[in-house]
Motif scaffolding. Structure first.
Motif, PDB file in Angstrom:
ATOM      1  N   ARG A  22      16.267  42.375  32.490  1.00 26.84           N
ATOM      2  CA  ARG A  22      16.090  41.483  31.117  1.00 26.84           C
ATOM      3  C   ARG A  22      17.067  42.041  30.314  1.00 26.84           C
ATOM      4  O   ARG A  22      17.600  41.360  29.534  1.00 26.84           O
ATOM      5  N   GLU A  23      17.241  43.199  30.335  1.00 31.75           N
ATOM      6  CA  GLU A  23      18.433  43.622  29.454  1.00 31.75           C
ATOM      7  C   GLU A  23      19.836  43.041  29.631  1.00 31.75           C
ATOM      8  O   GLU A  23      20.352  42.765  28.593  1.00 31.75           O
ATOM      9  N   VAL A  24      20.098  42.761  30.935  1.00 29.56           N
ATOM     10  CA  VAL A  24      21.443  42.155  31.332  1.00 29.56           C
ATOM     11  C   VAL A  24      21.248  40.857  30.704  1.00 29.56           C
ATOM     12  O   VAL A  24      22.300  40.243  30.085  1.00 29.56           O
ATOM     13  N   LEU A  25      20.172  39.904  31.053  1.00 25.73           N
ATOM     14  CA  LEU A  25      20.033  38.765  30.594  1.00 25.73           C
ATOM     15  C   LEU A  25      20.133  38.577  28.921  1.00 25.73           C
ATOM     16  O   LEU A  25      20.711  37.805  28.374  1.00 25.73           O
ATOM     17  N   ASP A  26      19.773  39.613  28.606  1.00 28.77           N
ATOM     18  CA  ASP A  26      19.509  39.513  26.931  1.00 28.77           C
ATOM     19  C   ASP A  26      21.107  39.696  26.589  1.00 28.77           C
ATOM     20  O   ASP A  26      21.367  39.046  25.546  1.00 28.77           O
ATOM     21  N   ARG A  27      22.071  40.748  27.260  1.00 31.65           N
ATOM     22  CA  ARG A  27      23.171  40.722  26.755  1.00 31.65           C
ATOM     23  C   ARG A  27      23.990  39.578  27.011  1.00 31.65           C
ATOM     24  O   ARG A  27      24.699  39.117  26.194  1.00 31.65           O
ATOM     25  N   ILE A  28      23.900  38.933  28.280  1.00 33.94           N
ATOM     26  CA  ILE A  28      24.867  37.830  28.626  1.00 33.94           C
ATOM     27  C   ILE A  28      24.293  36.462  27.860  1.00 33.94           C
ATOM     28  O   ILE A  28      25.108  35.559  27.709  1.00 33.94           O
ATOM     29  N   GLY A  29      23.225  36.562  27.490  1.00 32.35           N
ATOM     30  CA  GLY A  29      22.548  35.453  26.699  1.00 32.35           C
ATOM     31  C   GLY A  29      22.681  35.523  25.204  1.00 32.35           C
ATOM     32  O   GLY A  29      22.310  34.315  24.800  1.00 32.35           O
ATOM     33  N   ASP A  30      23.099  36.345  24.606  1.00 32.17           N
ATOM     34  CA  ASP A  30      23.292  36.715  23.390  1.00 32.17           C
ATOM     35  C   ASP A  30      24.378  35.540  22.948  1.00 32.17           C
ATOM     36  O   ASP A  30      25.143  35.375  23.533  1.00 32.17           O
ATOM     37  N   LYS A  31      24.400  34.999  21.645  1.00 29.19           N
ATOM     38  CA  LYS A  31      25.124  34.073  21.301  1.00 29.19           C
ATOM     39  C   LYS A  31      26.544  34.560  20.944  1.00 29.19           C
ATOM     40  O   LYS A  31      27.586  33.854  21.528  1.00 29.19           O
ATOM     41  N   TRP A  32      26.628  35.704  20.500  1.00 31.20           N
ATOM     42  CA  TRP A  32      27.999  36.270  20.321  1.00 31.20           C
ATOM     43  C   TRP A  32      28.996  36.589  21.404  1.00 31.20           C
ATOM     44  O   TRP A  32      29.733  36.547  21.907  1.00 31.20           O
ATOM     45  N   THR A  33      28.066  37.186  22.485  1.00 32.28           N
ATOM     46  CA  THR A  33      28.535  37.600  23.935  1.00 32.28           C
ATOM     47  C   THR A  33      28.863  36.228  24.404  1.00 32.28           C
ATOM     48  O   THR A  33      30.214  36.166  25.167  1.00 32.28           O
ATOM     49  N   GLN A  59      32.743  41.069  11.279  1.00 27.82           N
ATOM     50  CA  GLN A  59      33.429  42.341  11.885  1.00 27.82           C
ATOM     51  C   GLN A  59      32.504  43.062  12.404  1.00 27.82           C
ATOM     52  O   GLN A  59      32.764  43.620  13.647  1.00 27.82           O
ATOM     53  N   ARG A  60      31.422  43.390  11.843  1.00 33.58           N
ATOM     54  CA  ARG A  60      30.554  44.612  12.485  1.00 33.58           C
ATOM     55  C   ARG A  60      30.073  44.073  13.656  1.00 33.58           C
ATOM     56  O   ARG A  60      29.908  44.708  14.519  1.00 33.58           O
ATOM     57  N   MET A  61      29.560  42.687  13.751  1.00 34.30           N
ATOM     58  CA  MET A  61      29.055  42.038  14.814  1.00 34.30           C
ATOM     59  C   MET A  61      30.017  41.824  15.806  1.00 34.30           C
ATOM     60  O   MET A  61      29.607  42.053  17.133  1.00 34.30           O
ATOM     61  N   LEU A  62      31.255  41.574  15.573  1.00 37.15           N
ATOM     62  CA  LEU A  62      32.117  41.467  16.760  1.00 37.15           C
ATOM     63  C   LEU A  62      32.485  42.973  17.243  1.00 37.15           C
ATOM     64  O   LEU A  62      32.601  43.102  18.774  1.00 37.15           O
ATOM     65  N   THR A  63      32.564  43.997  16.489  1.00 36.12           N
ATOM     66  CA  THR A  63      32.987  45.237  17.029  1.00 36.12           C
ATOM     67  C   THR A  63      31.818  45.564  18.036  1.00 36.12           C
ATOM     68  O   THR A  63      32.017  46.297  19.036  1.00 36.12           O
ATOM     69  N   GLN A  64      30.488  45.405  17.419  1.00 35.66           N
ATOM     70  CA  GLN A  64      29.458  45.823  18.297  1.00 35.66           C
ATOM     71  C   GLN A  64      29.116  45.063  19.524  1.00 35.66           C
ATOM     72  O   GLN A  64      29.072  45.533  20.690  1.00 35.66           O
ATOM     73  N   THR A  65      29.554  43.845  19.402  1.00 36.69           N
ATOM     74  CA  THR A  65      29.652  43.050  20.695  1.00 36.69           C
ATOM     75  C   THR A  65      30.452  43.585  21.788  1.00 36.69           C
ATOM     76  O   THR A  65      30.349  43.729  22.831  1.00 36.69           O
ATOM     77  N   HIS A  68      29.736  46.606  23.465  1.00 41.51           N
ATOM     78  CA  HIS A  68      28.642  46.422  24.343  1.00 41.51           C
ATOM     79  C   HIS A  68      29.047  45.841  25.630  1.00 41.51           C
ATOM     80  O   HIS A  68      28.841  46.241  26.613  1.00 41.51           O
ATOM     81  N   LEU A  69      30.365  44.909  25.588  1.00 45.23           N
ATOM     82  CA  LEU A  69      30.761  44.304  26.587  1.00 45.23           C
ATOM     83  C   LEU A  69      31.616  45.263  27.516  1.00 45.23           C
ATOM     84  O   LEU A  69      31.657  45.193  28.841  1.00 45.23           O
ATOM     85  N   THR A  76      37.950  44.804  29.142  1.00 41.47           N
ATOM     86  CA  THR A  76      38.634  46.085  28.923  1.00 41.47           C
ATOM     87  C   THR A  76      39.169  45.908  27.558  1.00 41.47           C
ATOM     88  O   THR A  76      39.617  44.914  26.786  1.00 41.47           O
ATOM     89  N   ARG A  77      39.421  47.057  26.950  1.00 40.38           N
ATOM     90  CA  ARG A  77      40.117  47.316  25.813  1.00 40.38           C
ATOM     91  C   ARG A  77      41.354  48.018  25.961  1.00 40.38           C
ATOM     92  O   ARG A  77      41.139  49.364  26.517  1.00 40.38           O
ATOM     93  N   THR A  78      42.413  47.596  25.797  1.00 37.84           N
ATOM     94  CA  THR A  78      43.855  48.328  25.973  1.00 37.84           C
ATOM     95  C   THR A  78      44.439  48.594  24.515  1.00 37.84           C
ATOM     96  O   THR A  78      44.607  47.504  23.685  1.00 37.84           O
ATOM     97  N   ALA A  79      44.479  49.818  24.038  1.00 39.04           N
ATOM     98  CA  ALA A  79      45.312  50.209  22.608  1.00 39.04           C
ATOM     99  C   ALA A  79      46.675  50.660  23.138  1.00 39.04           C
ATOM    100  O   ALA A  79      47.125  51.353  24.126  1.00 39.04           O
TER     101      ALA A  79
END
Length: 140
Positions: A22-33, A59-65, A68-69, A76-79
């Protein structure tokens, strides 16, 4: 004597402790995700480009999303050590495996948005759970 309840749907095939599913479905079903995954499906993007591509995301929601991803292994995040600093986000193979499902959901939403809007408007008039009745233009 009460008869045994018949359980149907996908939950019956899940392990007894299905909270994680259910947690995974919540994550991938989230509108921002869904919007971030579909946005990154074309390739890696900088943070500002992801934000510009998704109208309405803060900005806050994008950063949070994005955090989580990344934690779930979907991006992946490449700096890059540059001035000014540059950070790019990209789908992993796991994240790319969601592309078809996410795009199918987005396509379904686009194809049916008018019908859903009409149903919502009708529900606003009749109320949820009440039978639908024709609303006369002259009523009032």
């Amino acid at each position: 004597m009460a008869s045994a309840r018949q359980i149907s749907g996908p939950c019956q095939a899940w392990p007894e402790d299905s909270a994680f599913i259910r947690e995974v479905l919540d994550r991938i079903g989230d509108k921002w995700t869904m919007l971030v995954v579909s946005t990154l499906s074309a390739g890696s993007l900088r943070y500002s480009d992801v934000q510009a591509s998704i109208p309405g995301i803060s900005q806050r929601m994008l950063t949070q999303t994005l955090k989580h991803l990344e934690r779930d292994g979907l991006i992946t995040r490449t700096a890059y050590a540059e001035v000014p600093p540059r950070v790019e986000y990209e789908l992993t193979d796991l994240g790319r495996s969601l592309k078809d499902a996410v795009m199918a959901m987005a396509g379904w939403a686009a194809a049916h948005h008018s019908e859903i809007a009409g149903n919502r408007a009708a529900s606003d008039v009749t109320g949820i759970g009440r039978g639908r009745v024709a609303v006369s233009a002259s009523a009032g």
